[in-house]
Design a protein around this motif. Structure first.
Motif, mmCIF file in Angstrom:
data_model
loop_
_atom_site.group_PDB
_atom_site.id
_atom_site.type_symbol
_atom_site.label_atom_id
_atom_site.label_comp_id
_atom_site.label_asym_id
_atom_site.label_seq_id
_atom_site.Cartn_x
_atom_site.Cartn_y
_atom_site.Cartn_z
ATOM 1 N N GLY A 1 12.492 1.223 -9.113
ATOM 2 C CA GLY A 1 13.028 0.787 -7.831
ATOM 3 C C GLY A 1 12.434 1.445 -6.605
ATOM 4 O O GLY A 1 13.040 1.392 -5.527
ATOM 5 N N ILE A 2 11.240 2.035 -6.726
ATOM 6 C CA ILE A 2 10.693 2.726 -5.554
ATOM 7 C C ILE A 2 9.926 1.781 -4.631
ATOM 8 O O ILE A 2 9.638 2.134 -3.490
ATOM 9 C CB ILE A 2 9.783 3.909 -5.962
ATOM 10 C CG1 ILE A 2 8.613 3.431 -6.833
ATOM 11 C CG2 ILE A 2 10.579 4.957 -6.694
ATOM 12 C CD1 ILE A 2 7.644 4.539 -7.195
ATOM 13 N N GLY A 3 9.589 0.587 -5.084
ATOM 14 C CA GLY A 3 8.966 -0.420 -4.230
ATOM 15 C C GLY A 3 7.557 -0.056 -3.820
ATOM 16 O O GLY A 3 6.842 0.697 -4.485
ATOM 17 N N GLY A 4 7.134 -0.601 -2.679
ATOM 18 C CA GLY A 4 5.803 -0.335 -2.158
ATOM 19 C C GLY A 4 4.715 -0.767 -3.114
ATOM 20 O O GLY A 4 4.723 -1.887 -3.644
ATOM 21 N N THR B 1 0.817 -1.218 0.000
ATOM 22 C CA THR B 1 0.000 0.000 0.000
ATOM 23 C C THR B 1 0.851 1.268 0.000
ATOM 24 O O THR B 1 0.321 2.365 -0.143
ATOM 25 C CB THR B 1 -0.941 0.041 1.215
ATOM 26 O OG1 THR B 1 -0.166 0.181 2.422
ATOM 27 C CG2 THR B 1 -1.806 -1.206 1.305
ATOM 28 N N ARG B 2 2.162 1.155 0.158
ATOM 29 C CA ARG B 2 3.025 2.329 0.349
ATOM 30 C C ARG B 2 3.088 3.208 -0.901
ATOM 31 O O ARG B 2 3.265 2.734 -2.012
ATOM 32 C CB ARG B 2 4.438 1.913 0.754
ATOM 33 C CG ARG B 2 4.517 1.274 2.119
ATOM 34 C CD ARG B 2 5.959 1.028 2.563
ATOM 35 N NE ARG B 2 5.986 0.216 3.779
ATOM 36 C CZ ARG B 2 5.854 0.712 5.011
ATOM 37 N NH1 ARG B 2 5.694 2.021 5.166
ATOM 38 N NH2 ARG B 2 5.864 -0.083 6.060
ATOM 39 N N SER B 3 3.011 4.525 -0.688
ATOM 40 C CA SER B 3 2.984 5.501 -1.766
ATOM 41 C C SER B 3 4.391 5.847 -2.246
ATOM 42 O O SER B 3 5.368 5.751 -1.489
ATOM 43 C CB SER B 3 2.287 6.781 -1.279
ATOM 44 O OG SER B 3 2.422 7.826 -2.221
ATOM 45 N N ASN B 4 4.472 6.307 -3.495
ATOM 46 C CA ASN B 4 5.734 6.824 -4.011
ATOM 47 C C ASN B 4 6.048 8.222 -3.483
ATOM 48 O O ASN B 4 7.199 8.657 -3.495
ATOM 49 C CB ASN B 4 5.696 6.865 -5.542
ATOM 50 C CG ASN B 4 4.536 7.698 -6.082
ATOM 51 O OD1 ASN B 4 3.370 7.398 -5.796
ATOM 52 N ND2 ASN B 4 4.821 8.719 -6.864
ATOM 53 N N TRP B 5 5.025 8.943 -3.002
ATOM 54 C CA TRP B 5 5.261 10.292 -2.477
ATOM 55 C C TRP B 5 5.897 10.254 -1.093
ATOM 56 O O TRP B 5 6.713 11.086 -0.747
ATOM 57 C CB TRP B 5 3.941 11.070 -2.408
ATOM 58 C CG TRP B 5 3.302 11.332 -3.738
ATOM 59 C CD1 TRP B 5 2.111 10.829 -4.193
ATOM 60 C CD2 TRP B 5 3.801 12.160 -4.801
ATOM 61 N NE1 TRP B 5 1.858 11.284 -5.456
ATOM 62 C CE2 TRP B 5 2.860 12.105 -5.858
ATOM 63 C CE3 TRP B 5 4.951 12.939 -4.951
ATOM 64 C CZ2 TRP B 5 3.041 12.813 -7.045
ATOM 65 C CZ3 TRP B 5 5.123 13.629 -6.148
ATOM 66 C CH2 TRP B 5 4.186 13.566 -7.171
ATOM 67 N N ASP B 6 5.515 9.270 -0.290
ATOM 68 C CA ASP B 6 6.011 9.148 1.077
ATOM 69 C C ASP B 6 5.800 7.699 1.503
ATOM 70 O O ASP B 6 4.657 7.220 1.507
ATOM 71 C CB ASP B 6 5.243 10.100 2.007
ATOM 72 C CG ASP B 6 5.735 10.085 3.443
ATOM 73 O OD1 ASP B 6 6.347 9.080 3.862
ATOM 74 O OD2 ASP B 6 5.499 11.068 4.157
ATOM 75 N N PRO B 7 6.858 6.958 1.877
ATOM 76 C CA PRO B 7 6.699 5.537 2.218
ATOM 77 C C PRO B 7 5.894 5.293 3.492
ATOM 78 O O PRO B 7 5.542 4.146 3.769
ATOM 79 C CB PRO B 7 8.138 5.056 2.377
ATOM 80 C CG PRO B 7 8.922 6.278 2.721
ATOM 81 C CD PRO B 7 8.269 7.391 1.958
ATOM 82 N N GLU B 8 5.591 6.354 4.243
ATOM 83 C CA GLU B 8 4.809 6.192 5.463
ATOM 84 C C GLU B 8 3.320 6.347 5.223
ATOM 85 O O GLU B 8 2.525 6.161 6.151
ATOM 86 C CB GLU B 8 5.278 7.197 6.534
ATOM 87 C CG GLU B 8 6.734 7.034 6.932
ATOM 88 C CD GLU B 8 7.045 5.618 7.400
ATOM 89 O OE1 GLU B 8 6.279 5.073 8.211
ATOM 90 O OE2 GLU B 8 8.053 5.051 6.938
ATOM 91 N N ILE B 9 2.920 6.706 4.003
ATOM 92 C CA ILE B 9 1.496 6.875 3.711
ATOM 93 C C ILE B 9 1.104 5.966 2.559
ATOM 94 O O ILE B 9 1.947 5.501 1.795
ATOM 95 C CB ILE B 9 1.124 8.332 3.395
ATOM 96 C CG1 ILE B 9 1.804 8.797 2.095
ATOM 97 C CG2 ILE B 9 1.497 9.242 4.547
ATOM 98 C CD1 ILE B 9 1.360 10.189 1.644
ATOM 99 N N GLN B 10 -0.193 5.722 2.433
ATOM 100 C CA GLN B 10 -0.702 4.800 1.425
ATOM 101 C C GLN B 10 -0.970 5.506 0.093
ATOM 102 O O GLN B 10 -1.401 6.662 0.059
ATOM 103 C CB GLN B 10 -1.987 4.125 1.903
ATOM 104 C CG GLN B 10 -1.809 3.254 3.126
ATOM 105 C CD GLN B 10 -3.014 2.400 3.424
ATOM 106 O OE1 GLN B 10 -3.691 1.907 2.519
ATOM 107 N NE2 GLN B 10 -3.292 2.184 4.703
ATOM 108 N N TYR B 11 -0.719 4.768 -0.975
ATOM 109 C CA TYR B 11 -1.127 5.194 -2.313
ATOM 110 C C TYR B 11 -2.655 5.163 -2.361
ATOM 111 O O TYR B 11 -3.308 4.425 -1.617
ATOM 112 C CB TYR B 11 -0.528 4.220 -3.328
ATOM 113 C CG TYR B 11 -0.509 4.719 -4.744
ATOM 114 C CD1 TYR B 11 0.491 5.576 -5.188
ATOM 115 C CD2 TYR B 11 -1.486 4.313 -5.653
ATOM 116 C CE1 TYR B 11 0.521 6.023 -6.497
ATOM 117 C CE2 TYR B 11 -1.466 4.755 -6.962
ATOM 118 C CZ TYR B 11 -0.459 5.614 -7.382
ATOM 119 O OH TYR B 11 -0.444 6.060 -8.688
ATOM 120 N N GLY B 12 -3.257 5.945 -3.245
ATOM 121 C CA GLY B 12 -4.703 6.080 -3.236
ATOM 122 C C GLY B 12 -5.480 4.857 -3.674
ATOM 123 O O GLY B 12 -6.603 4.619 -3.211
#
Length: 260
Positions: A140-143, A27-38
């Protein structure tokens, strides 16, 4: 197509009207790994709405995800209810909380009937061509992107096109519907239609709204999208949504645009 074992959410239990799910790395976002992608929250709340509407004779014509705050990658509480009952037109709402309400999906459901003889599509079907390299900023951003098969297409017009397939279950190993699989990728329209360099600009959507004149089929979906950016830090990404059989609907996302 590559295969990924896993899910966006793991079921933890219930608390009254709420179901509780743990959020996985997918669920991890590319904008911030501590928040979820939409898209994962949209997919989970769509699942709840489909379960609530089962055997109602209605189907989803519109899904609208409002992101009400940063959605943390940790356990979340979700529930769904009928906001506006009706036998021909009904509104259902799904809500996600993490200490406070962080996301809400509003769905309009419409009574089904046989209109096969009157069916029409605004756009012809899209055929998938050879995949182009992913944008460098997404390598390579993962999540979330570890559970996504993304195939950008050769640009040949004003809007960009990419094909997507979600590679994770929504919850545990629960079967997923085509609508849930579409919900798991449709937020990507903002990335597909980007006109700004994400190394220079931050452009995050506040919501995603999808209108569907036909329910999706399968697991492969194309998004043809393009952003427009205003002079005052506000943008909009609009797109058309396709499955293997053709055009199924439209999407729209307003954007917060800021220089990094």
């Amino acid at each position: 197509m590559p295969g990924v074992k896993g899910c966006y959410y793991r079921r933890l239990g219930t608390d009254g009207d709420y179901q509780i799910f743990d959020s996985t790395d997918y669920t991890r976002s590319n904008w911030d790994p501590e928040i979820q992608y939409g898209s994962p929250p949209l997919a989970l709340l769509t699942k709840l709405i489909e379960e609530l509407s089962a055997d109602s004779g209605l189907r989803v014509g519109r899904l609208g995800l409002d992101i009400l705050g940063a959605i943390p990658v940790r356990p979340v509480r979700v529930r769904a209810w009928v906001e506006r009952p009706g036998s021909r037109v009904c509104m259902m709402v799904g809500e996600m909380s993490a200490d406070r309400v962080v996301a809400r999906v509003t769905a309009w459901l419409i009574a089904i009937s046989d209109t096969t003889d009157a069916a029409s599509d605004r756009y012809p079907p899209l055929a998938e061509g050879p995949a182009q390299p992913l944008p460098a900023t997404f390598l390579g951003i993962g999540g979330y992107f570890d559970a996504l098969h993304w195939r950008p297409q050769q640009a040949d017009g004003a809007a960009a096109v990419s094909w997507f397939s979600p590679l994770a279950h929504i919850v545990d190993t629960d079967p997923t519907t085509a609508l849930q699989r579409l919900a798991a990728v449709v937020d990507c329209a903002n990335g597909v239609g980007a006109v700004l360099d994400p190394r220079e600009f931050f452009f995050m959507n506040t919501d995603t709204v999808v209108h569907l004149h036909r329910l999706p089929t399968g697991s492969d979906f194309a998004l043809r999208a393009r952003a427009s950016v205003g002079p005052d830090g506000v943008g909009v990404t609009t797109g058309q949504v396709f499955d293997r059989d053709g055009f199924i609907g439209t999407s729209a996302q307003p954007l917060l645009v800021q220089r990094r």
